[in-house]
Design an enzyme around this catalytic site. Structure first.
Site, short mmCIF file in Angstrom:
data_model
loop_
_atom_site.label_atom_id
_atom_site.label_comp_id
_atom_site.label_asym_id
_atom_site.label_seq_id
_atom_site.Cartn_x
_atom_site.Cartn_y
_atom_site.Cartn_z
N ARG A 165 15.77 19.71 21.21
CA ARG A 165 16.20 18.31 21.32
C ARG A 165 16.23 17.89 22.79
O ARG A 165 16.53 18.71 23.66
CB ARG A 165 17.62 18.13 20.75
CG ARG A 165 17.73 18.47 19.28
CD ARG A 165 19.14 18.33 18.80
NE ARG A 165 20.00 19.27 19.50
CZ ARG A 165 21.26 19.54 19.17
NH1 ARG A 165 21.82 18.93 18.16
NH2 ARG A 165 21.97 20.41 19.86
N ARG B 189 19.98 13.35 22.64
CA ARG B 189 21.39 13.76 22.52
C ARG B 189 22.04 13.52 23.86
O ARG B 189 21.49 13.91 24.90
CB ARG B 189 21.42 15.24 22.15
CG ARG B 189 22.78 15.86 22.13
CD ARG B 189 23.27 16.03 20.71
NE ARG B 189 24.45 16.83 20.57
CZ ARG B 189 25.59 16.66 21.21
NH1 ARG B 189 25.71 15.77 22.13
NH2 ARG B 189 26.62 17.42 20.95
N GLU C 230 31.73 13.99 13.95
CA GLU C 230 30.70 13.95 12.91
C GLU C 230 30.96 12.75 12.01
O GLU C 230 32.09 12.23 11.95
CB GLU C 230 30.72 15.24 12.08
CG GLU C 230 30.38 16.48 12.88
CD GLU C 230 28.94 16.48 13.36
OE1 GLU C 230 28.03 16.08 12.59
OE2 GLU C 230 28.70 16.89 14.51
#
Length: 152
Positions: free
Chosen positions: A83, A41, A49
């Site tokens: 992440r 990320r 999105e």
């Protein structure tokens, strides 16, 4: 001069090299690091999105910038969801900054650690590039929050 050399040496020890093998959206990509895929990320930013206006364009912009290129992950850390989050340089171009400069992502103010990014976003807004050409672009974190409350 010695301090600069030391700073560069320290910076290099917190970076790892990889090749970009996939792009999920405008702020997430997959690199091949030491023979293993690693989802990353992009730190400090939040891209639209997929279901939002500019979601597909943001993904395409990151793909054009990074896919198949050498990438360096600077300051890679794990977030609270496990992440990997990093500043990503694709062939020496800071992808995080490029996405904001080109109007393909917001500065994620809640998690931003790059003091230069808000001014870069302000310039993109002023120039009405990318998502800033929309009349009222909605921040992805608000979009996700609304979507979550509708599904609850």
């Amino acid at each position: 001069m010695k301090k600069l050399v030391l700073a560069l040496a320290l910076a290099c020890t917190n970076a790892s090299a990889a090749t970009v093998i996939g792009v999920s959206d405008g702020d997430t990509l997959t690199v091949l690091n030491k023979g293993r895929p690693l989802k990353v990320r992009l730190a400090n930013i939040d891209a639209p999105e997929k279901a939002q206006p500019y979601g597909a364009r943001s993904k395409q912009a990151l793909s054009e910038l990074c896919f198949g290129r050498n990438a360096t992950l600077d300051g890679a850390k794990k977030d609270r969801y496990g992440r990997t989050v990093a500043v990503v340089h694709c062939d020496a171009i800071n992808a995080n900054v490029a996405q904001v400069r080109n109007g393909m992502a917001w500065v994620y103010t809640q998690y931003n650690h790059d003091a230069a990014l808000p001014a870069i976003e302000a310039m993109a807004r002023f120039a009405r590039v990318g998502l800033w050409s929309e009349r009222r672009p909605q921040e992805p974190w608000l979009f996700r929050k609304e979507r979550k409350s509708r599904n609850s």
